[in-house]
Design an enzyme around this catalytic site. Sequence first.
Site, PDB file in Angstrom:
ATOM      1  N   TYR A  98       0.844  -1.204   0.000  1.00 56.33           N
ATOM      2  CA  TYR A  98       0.000   0.000   0.000  1.00 56.33           C
ATOM      3  C   TYR A  98       0.882   1.257   0.000  1.00 56.33           C
ATOM      4  CZ  TYR A  98      -2.783   3.772   2.043  1.00 56.33           C
ATOM      5  OH  TYR A  98      -3.369   4.994   2.299  1.00 56.33           O
ATOM      6  N   LYS A 104       1.281   4.222  -2.834  1.00 53.62           N
ATOM      7  CA  LYS A 104       1.033   5.642  -2.554  1.00 53.62           C
ATOM      8  C   LYS A 104       2.247   6.490  -2.948  1.00 53.62           C
ATOM      9  CE  LYS A 104      -2.810   5.494  -1.942  1.00 53.62           C
ATOM     10  NZ  LYS A 104      -3.905   6.410  -2.341  1.00 53.62           N
TER      11      LYS A 104
HETATM   12  N1  LIG Z   1      -8.280   7.528   5.922  1.00 50.08           N
HETATM   13  C1  LIG Z   1      -7.019   7.716   6.217  1.00 50.08           C
HETATM   14  O1  LIG Z   1      -6.631   7.688   7.385  1.00 50.08           O
HETATM   15  C2  LIG Z   1      -6.015   7.995   5.127  1.00 50.08           C
HETATM   16  C3  LIG Z   1      -4.688   8.279   5.470  1.00 50.08           C
HETATM   17  C4  LIG Z   1      -3.780   8.531   4.468  1.00 50.08           C
HETATM   18  C5  LIG Z   1      -4.171   8.522   3.142  1.00 50.08           C
HETATM   19  N2  LIG Z   1      -5.468   8.232   2.812  1.00 50.08           N
HETATM   20  C6  LIG Z   1      -5.833   8.167   1.408  1.00 50.08           C
HETATM   21  O2  LIG Z   1      -7.052   8.849   1.196  1.00 50.08           O
HETATM   22  C7  LIG Z   1      -7.829   8.173   0.226  1.00 50.08           C
HETATM   23  C8  LIG Z   1      -9.225   7.905   0.753  1.00 50.08           C
HETATM   24  O3  LIG Z   1      -9.192   7.132   1.908  1.00 50.08           O
HETATM   25  P1  LIG Z   1     -10.521   6.753   2.673  1.00 50.08           P
HETATM   26  O4  LIG Z   1     -10.122   6.301   4.021  1.00 50.08           O
HETATM   27  O5  LIG Z   1     -11.512   7.855   2.544  1.00 50.08           O
HETATM   28  O6  LIG Z   1     -11.179   5.525   1.937  1.00 50.08           O
HETATM   29  P2  LIG Z   1     -10.946   4.377   0.877  1.00 50.08           P
HETATM   30  O7  LIG Z   1     -11.394   3.141   1.576  1.00 50.08           O
HETATM   31  O8  LIG Z   1      -9.608   4.418   0.301  1.00 50.08           O
HETATM   32  O9  LIG Z   1     -11.961   4.787  -0.269  1.00 50.08           O
HETATM   33  C9  LIG Z   1     -13.275   4.882  -0.027  1.00 50.08           C
HETATM   34  C10 LIG Z   1     -14.074   5.223  -1.289  1.00 50.08           C
HETATM   35  O10 LIG Z   1     -13.520   4.632  -2.466  1.00 50.08           O
HETATM   36  C11 LIG Z   1     -14.419   3.675  -3.020  1.00 50.08           C
HETATM   37  N3  LIG Z   1     -13.621   2.543  -3.512  1.00 50.08           N
HETATM   38  C12 LIG Z   1     -12.740   1.791  -2.824  1.00 50.08           C
HETATM   39  N4  LIG Z   1     -12.216   0.841  -3.618  1.00 50.08           N
HETATM   40  C13 LIG Z   1     -12.767   1.017  -4.847  1.00 50.08           C
HETATM   41  C14 LIG Z   1     -12.637   0.321  -6.082  1.00 50.08           C
HETATM   42  N5  LIG Z   1     -11.840  -0.728  -6.220  1.00 50.08           N
HETATM   43  N6  LIG Z   1     -13.357   0.779  -7.137  1.00 50.08           N
HETATM   44  C15 LIG Z   1     -14.200   1.822  -7.008  1.00 50.08           C
HETATM   45  N7  LIG Z   1     -14.351   2.508  -5.864  1.00 50.08           N
HETATM   46  C16 LIG Z   1     -13.649   2.092  -4.788  1.00 50.08           C
HETATM   47  C17 LIG Z   1     -15.351   3.313  -1.854  1.00 50.08           C
HETATM   48  O11 LIG Z   1     -16.641   2.930  -2.265  1.00 50.08           O
HETATM   49  P3  LIG Z   1     -17.029   1.385  -2.585  1.00 50.08           P
HETATM   50  O12 LIG Z   1     -16.544   0.594  -1.404  1.00 50.08           O
HETATM   51  O13 LIG Z   1     -18.496   1.404  -2.739  1.00 50.08           O
HETATM   52  O14 LIG Z   1     -16.320   1.027  -3.847  1.00 50.08           O
HETATM   53  C18 LIG Z   1     -15.432   4.642  -1.131  1.00 50.08           C
HETATM   54  O15 LIG Z   1     -16.339   5.509  -1.772  1.00 50.08           O
HETATM   55  C19 LIG Z   1      -7.053   6.913  -0.155  1.00 50.08           C
HETATM   56  O16 LIG Z   1      -6.368   7.159  -1.360  1.00 50.08           O
HETATM   57  C20 LIG Z   1      -6.074   6.724   0.968  1.00 50.08           C
HETATM   58  O17 LIG Z   1      -4.887   6.115   0.534  1.00 50.08           O
HETATM   59  C21 LIG Z   1      -6.395   7.963   3.788  1.00 50.08           C
END
Ligand SMILES: NC(=O)c1ccc[n+]([C@@H]2O[C@H](COP(=O)([O-])OP(=O)(O)OC[C@H]3O[C@@H](n4cnc5c(N)ncnc54)[C@H](OP(=O)(O)O)[C@@H]3O)[C@@H](O)[C@H]2O)c1
Length: 263
Positions: free
Chosen positions: A158, A162
Amino acid sequence: VSGAFVEKYGPWAMIAGASEGIGEAFAVELAGRGLNLVLVARREQPLNGLAARLQSQFRIQTRTVVLDLGDAALAEKITSATRELEIGLVVYNAAQSFIGSFLAQPLAEKLRIVDVNCRGPLILADIFGRAMAARGRGGVILLTSLAALQGSPLIATYAASKAFNLVLGEALWDELGRAGVDAIACCAGATRTPGFERSKPRGGPTPMDPAQVPVEALAALGRRPSVVVGWFNRFAAFVMVRLFPRKTAVTIMGSQARRMYAG
Ligand SMILES: NC(=O)c1ccc[n+]([C@@H]2O[C@H](COP(=O)([O-])OP(=O)(O)OC[C@H]3O[C@@H](n4cnc5c(N)ncnc54)[C@H](OP(=O)(O)O)[C@@H]3O)[C@@H](O)[C@H]2O)c1
């Protein structure tokens, strides 16, 4: 609603991974700024719920695309789902993650991380970046993570995926920038999203509110190749990258991950 914002990044924005967490926060922020939205995710129900809510609250148009961003035919499917729309901003937010030792994770799952987190943004940046460059305006935002700044044990694949987004987004800031298109890699730290909560972390830094991510990303768009969201995360990034030797940084990431997730 800012006319200049819509002129530069409108009339449509696409959010890949839109239905919850940071993707949903981007959708709300961009709807508030007057952009029509293409919302992409796998689960139809939350996607349609969000689209209906934004449509009535902000009087914008929406289109939902139920699609797995790891799909082998992603390029064809996303093109045909949006053919007649002028997409001026793409946010690649979705990410696949796995927490656990490298060898405990089956190879097929690692390759799935590469498909969703690397191949997906590459395809969207190519297709929509090309159209934006031809128009001489637009924006591309790639979500990355503090984990991308050094090797990160227990989330090795992962974190490496990134790093791909960080480096790709920064290069596009220069290349697409010359064609009038703003690109940026947006680095989030721990953020209170459903995905983050599902990982059940023990301790660690206090997570940020997802709404902070789009606000800071859009403020930096066009100004810098990458942005770290949140002052604490900027401080942490500075310490890890500029002050610590690589060996120390990787070891700290490992002990934090083991404390939060192992056992
Ligand atoms: N949250 C944190 O603490 C954190 C920290 C650092 C970086 N980030 C970055 O921020 C971004 C968002 O993170 P997040 O925590 O909000 O959630 P996430 O789990 O990465 O993404 C959630 C969203 O993406 C959709 N999704 C996931 N896999 C998919 C796929 N294969 N195809 C289509 N849609 C997909 C999900 O809907 P469905 O399940 O319905 O598909 C949901 O709407 C990511 O890139 C992550 O690397 C997050």
